[in-house]
Scaffold this motif. Structure first.
Motif, PDB file in Angstrom:
ATOM      1  N   THR A 115       0.823  -1.208   0.000  1.00 40.35           N
ATOM      2  CA  THR A 115       0.000   0.000   0.000  1.00 40.35           C
ATOM      3  C   THR A 115       0.857   1.258   0.000  1.00 40.35           C
ATOM      4  N   SER A 116       2.168   1.116   0.198  1.00 44.18           N
ATOM      5  CA  SER A 116       3.104   2.232   0.159  1.00 44.18           C
ATOM      6  C   SER A 116       4.414   1.775  -0.460  1.00 44.18           C
ATOM      7  N   ALA A 117       4.975   2.597  -1.321  1.00 49.51           N
ATOM      8  CA  ALA A 117       6.255   2.269  -1.957  1.00 49.51           C
ATOM      9  C   ALA A 117       7.408   2.344  -0.970  1.00 49.51           C
ATOM     10  N   ASP A 118       7.166   2.914   0.210  1.00 50.04           N
ATOM     11  CA  ASP A 118       8.235   3.092   1.200  1.00 50.04           C
ATOM     12  C   ASP A 118       8.428   1.876   2.109  1.00 50.04           C
ATOM     13  N   ARG A 159      -4.117  -5.786   1.884  1.00 53.04           N
ATOM     14  CA  ARG A 159      -5.233  -4.828   1.887  1.00 53.04           C
ATOM     15  C   ARG A 159      -5.840  -4.647   3.275  1.00 53.04           C
ATOM     16  N   ASN A 160      -5.838  -5.704   4.087  1.00 57.18           N
ATOM     17  CA  ASN A 160      -6.438  -5.578   5.421  1.00 57.18           C
ATOM     18  C   ASN A 160      -5.426  -5.220   6.508  1.00 57.18           C
ATOM     19  N   GLY A 161      -4.173  -4.981   6.096  1.00 53.30           N
ATOM     20  CA  GLY A 161      -3.156  -4.536   7.039  1.00 53.30           C
ATOM     21  C   GLY A 161      -2.454  -5.642   7.795  1.00 53.30           C
ATOM     22  N   ILE A 176      -3.460  -6.863 -10.864  1.00 56.93           N
ATOM     23  CA  ILE A 176      -4.004  -6.519  -9.551  1.00 56.93           C
ATOM     24  C   ILE A 176      -3.601  -5.111  -9.158  1.00 56.93           C
ATOM     25  N   VAL A 177      -2.320  -4.776  -9.358  1.00 58.19           N
ATOM     26  CA  VAL A 177      -1.839  -3.426  -9.048  1.00 58.19           C
ATOM     27  C   VAL A 177      -2.494  -2.396  -9.961  1.00 58.19           C
ATOM     28  N   GLU A 178      -2.568  -2.706 -11.250  1.00 51.58           N
ATOM     29  CA  GLU A 178      -3.122  -1.748 -12.211  1.00 51.58           C
ATOM     30  C   GLU A 178      -4.597  -1.476 -11.959  1.00 51.58           C
ATOM     31  N   GLU A 179      -5.323  -2.483 -11.495  1.00 54.97           N
ATOM     32  CA  GLU A 179      -6.769  -2.338 -11.280  1.00 54.97           C
ATOM     33  C   GLU A 179      -7.116  -1.891  -9.864  1.00 54.97           C
ATOM     34  N   SER A 180      -6.096  -1.644  -9.033  1.00 50.99           N
ATOM     35  CA  SER A 180      -6.360  -1.287  -7.633  1.00 50.99           C
ATOM     36  C   SER A 180      -6.681   0.191  -7.442  1.00 50.99           C
ATOM     37  N   GLY A 181      -6.539   0.982  -8.484  1.00 51.61           N
ATOM     38  CA  GLY A 181      -6.825   2.400  -8.374  1.00 51.61           C
ATOM     39  C   GLY A 181      -5.871   3.145  -7.459  1.00 51.61           C
ATOM     40  N   GLY A 182      -4.637   2.666  -7.379  1.00 52.05           N
ATOM     41  CA  GLY A 182      -3.632   3.306  -6.536  1.00 52.05           C
ATOM     42  C   GLY A 182      -3.570   2.759  -5.128  1.00 52.05           C
TER      43      GLY A 182
END
Length: 248
Positions: A115-118, A159-161, A176-182
């Protein structure tokens, strides 16, 4: 591409299946675009199209069988089907238990999605499907490995942490990444794992292996295999070049 299986398998059956009227193709049915179950309840995807073409070229009558990933090698060895066609990477560990055809997909990248590139993928909690080359890799990096039975569960854990990132075949994660809307983004660096994807065969079934090998080689030679790879994985997918023809 996919997966390290270290499960102990039973002894291979001594009777070959190459002379059998029907050859059973075992797949997971849960790893798009390699294989999945469509709305009609049938096996679909790249491996369905490719497998049907292989059977036509090898003059084999084939039927499809689905099996959970974590027992896919033991059930091949015990005779529940005759071929594994399930995005399975060729590895030394697996080759000690079963045999492989030459690769039908070249070695390709595994990647992290988060959920974060970091996210620090070397120290974080990383989800991976159990008994895969990705799970084996994470276990050796110092990160905390969180294993799940299915690929869907690995993505859900991010997605649920429950996990910081998922590590899987990049080909699987791209849509999956492309369709996740960011919601999901790439993290860390891509990693090259495995020796390409091949068909798994019982070691006693050399005649069947040779027939399928010849069919794969013919699909490489006439461009059919590359066309299927691009159709299912996109223009950027790794394809076979002249230097790769016929290699295992």
């Amino acid at each position: 591409m996919k997966r390290l299986m270290l499960a102990t398998a039973a002894l291979a059956l001594t009777a070959g299946v190459a002379s059998a009227q029907t050859v059973r193709l075992g797949t997971e049915g849960a790893y798009p675009p390699y294989n999945f179950i469509n709305d009609a309840g049938e096996v679909d995807g790249f491996e369905r199209e490719m497998g049907d073409e292989l059977c036509t070229r090898a003059e084999l009558t084939c039927e499809w069988v689905t099996n959970e990933w974590d027992s896919i090698i033991p059930n091949l060895v015990s005779g529940n089907y005759d071929v594994i066609i399930a995005g399975m990477s060729i590895t030394e560990e697996r080759d000690q238990v079963i045999d492989f055809t030459q690769g039908y997909i070249p070695p390709a990248a595994s990647a992290y999605a988060a959920t974060s590139a970091d996210i620090d993928v070397k120290t974080g909690v990383i989800a991976a499907q159990a008994a895969t080359i990705q799970a084996g890799y994470v276990a050796e990096t110092g990160a905390t490995l969180l294993e799940f039975a299915t690929p869907d569960e690995t993505v859900a854990a991010v997605r649920n942490g429950e996990a910081d990132a998922v590590f899987a075949d990049k080909d699987y994660l791209v849509p999956i990444v492309e369709e996740s809307g960011g919601e999901l983004v790439w993290a860390g660096e891509d990693v090259q794992l495995g020796g390409g994807v091949g068909l798994g065969i019982r070691e006693s079934d050399a005649e069947l292996r040779d027939k399928l090998d010849a069919a794969i080689a013919s699909m490489k030679e006439d461009g059919t295999l590359n066309a299927m790879i691009v159709k299912w994985f996109g223009e950027g997918a790794a394809v076979w070049g002249e230097e790769d023809e016929g290699g295992k």
